[in-house]
Design a protein around this motif. Structure first.
Motif, PDB file in Angstrom:
ATOM      1  N   LEU A 114      36.211  28.384  32.505  1.00  0.00           N
ATOM      2  CA  LEU A 114      37.393  29.209  32.758  1.00  0.00           C
ATOM      3  C   LEU A 114      37.160  30.101  33.977  1.00  0.00           C
ATOM      4  N   PHE A 115      38.244  30.534  34.576  1.00  0.00           N
ATOM      5  CA  PHE A 115      38.194  31.512  35.657  1.00  0.00           C
ATOM      6  C   PHE A 115      38.524  32.893  35.083  1.00  0.00           C
ATOM      7  N   TYR A 116      37.713  33.866  35.453  1.00  0.00           N
ATOM      8  CA  TYR A 116      37.909  35.240  34.987  1.00  0.00           C
ATOM      9  C   TYR A 116      38.293  36.125  36.171  1.00  0.00           C
ATOM     10  N   MET A 117      39.358  36.881  36.010  1.00  0.00           N
ATOM     11  CA  MET A 117      39.752  37.875  37.000  1.00  0.00           C
ATOM     12  C   MET A 117      39.437  39.263  36.443  1.00  0.00           C
ATOM     13  N   PHE A 118      38.603  39.990  37.154  1.00  0.00           N
ATOM     14  CA  PHE A 118      38.309  41.380  36.820  1.00  0.00           C
ATOM     15  C   PHE A 118      39.036  42.265  37.823  1.00  0.00           C
ATOM     16  N   TYR A 119      39.691  43.320  37.354  1.00  0.00           N
ATOM     17  CA  TYR A 119      40.553  44.111  38.223  1.00  0.00           C
ATOM     18  C   TYR A 119      40.782  45.492  37.629  1.00  0.00           C
ATOM     19  N   SER A 120      41.441  46.351  38.411  1.00  0.00           N
ATOM     20  CA  SER A 120      41.823  47.689  37.951  1.00  0.00           C
ATOM     21  C   SER A 120      43.335  47.789  37.889  1.00  0.00           C
TER      22      SER A 120
END
Length: 333
Positions: A114-120
């Motif tokens: 899977l692709f994980y997007m980490f963000y604010s």
């Protein structure tokens, strides 16, 4: 007589062929798209994202950054020409929060496929998941990674032993970079492992505000490199430095030659950039690294911030350099 006619015909044919080749190259003064043989139409002369990040995946580069509510994704074959994807990588309806979508980073996690997007968002850190780098990224459980505390600027790292870490900024006496081990779900942290990494200590970091932010983590050999930005993003002297350690949790030793990217350094100075920072290194198609970063709109205006790309390397002595001819990306139709 037949020979003369033949030579004359050949001469005309060669001239026509040359003119056709020139037309293909010039194409109304525009370069040609190799895939379609159609003129490349530039719709924006800069890549209009801040806090940028690039993922290389299966022959394509994917760029994400701060610009709108949610996150767009731009796609390129060559790092110079970028197309904005028709749909957002992350839409607000698929995320917790409603404002201040900042600094996305996207990783393919092989163990999860899977692709994980980490963000604010709204000054809290979040994670969303997709089966494609284009998205849509969806936050399955709509809550921050750390619900009870504000934080920004996430960056993800998996060590050789498989331990996942999340680096991010906590507001503890200014903007301070911390790290924590992640749980196996990769959407929560082990709070008992929170460890302070980088805060403002050096003169170059103190031009405006107590800010260290935008972390990125690399490992080469037995050395861990934590690349970060310092000063308020509105400062012309916003800049990039790094620190090293023998553990992903530190303790960290700042490089004595910091900053390695600032308006007076060649990568910025050669194209007249100020306010350079909050970037990330990324792997290219040939296995080398480059560094994407943002800069101010001009010498007199902070926004809209736009992104640029330079070479990134670690020397045999373990010194990071951001150098080379800076790429000035454009957005095409």
């Amino acid at each position: 007589m037949k020979v003369l006619k033949c030579k004359w015909f050949l001469r005309i044919w060669l001239m026509v062929g040359a003119l056709c080749m020139m037309a293909c190259v010039i194409g109304d003064g525009k370069p040609l798209d190799e895939a379609t043989n159609e003129p490349i139409v530039i719709i924006e002369d800069k890549l209009p994202i801040a806090d940028p990040y690039i993922l290389y995946w299966e022959g394509k580069y994917y760029a994400y950054g701060t610009r709108v509510n949610g996150f767009e994704v731009y796609i390129s074959d060559d790092l110079k020409h970028w197309k904005r994807n028709e749909t957002k990588a992350l839409s607000p309806e698929n995320s917790w929060g409603t404002r201040w979508y900042w600094a996305p980073e996207v990783y393919y996690v092989k163990s999860k496929n899977l692709f994980y997007m980490f963000y604010s968002v709204d000054e809290h850190i979040c994670a969303a998941i997709s089966t494609s780098p284009e998205g849509p990224f969806i936050q399955k459980e709509k809550k921050p990674i750390v619900p009870e505390e504000k934080g920004i600027d996430t960056s993800f790292f998996i060590d050789d032993d498989g331990t996942p870490y999340l680096y991010y900024v906590r507001f503890t006496d200014g903007n301070v970079i911390w790290v924590a081990e992640m749980n196996d779900d990769l959407t929560s942290i082990k709070k008992e492992t929170l460890t302070k990494c980088i805060s403002v200590t050096d003169e170059w970091e103190k031009k405006q505000a107590k800010v260290t932010e935008g972390p990125s983590l690399l490992k080469k050999g037995d050395t861990y490199y934590l690349i970060y930005s310092a000063n308020h993003f509105e400062s012309k002297d916003y800049a990039v430095g790094y620190a090293t350690a023998t553990s992903p949790k530190g303790p960290w030793t700042k490089y004595s030659g910091n900053p390695i990217l600032r308006r007076d350094k060649e990568a910025a100075k050669s194209v007249g950039l100020v306010g350079t920072g909050h970037g990330a290194p990324f792997i290219c198609a040939d296995g080398s690294y480059k560094y994407i970063f943002h800069a101010h709109a001009s010498d007199t205006s902070v926004g809209p911030r736009t992104s640029y790309i330079s070479d990134f390397s670690i020397s045999s002595e373990g010194v990071i350099r951001i150098t080379g001819e800076t790429i000035e990306p454009v957005v095409i139709k």
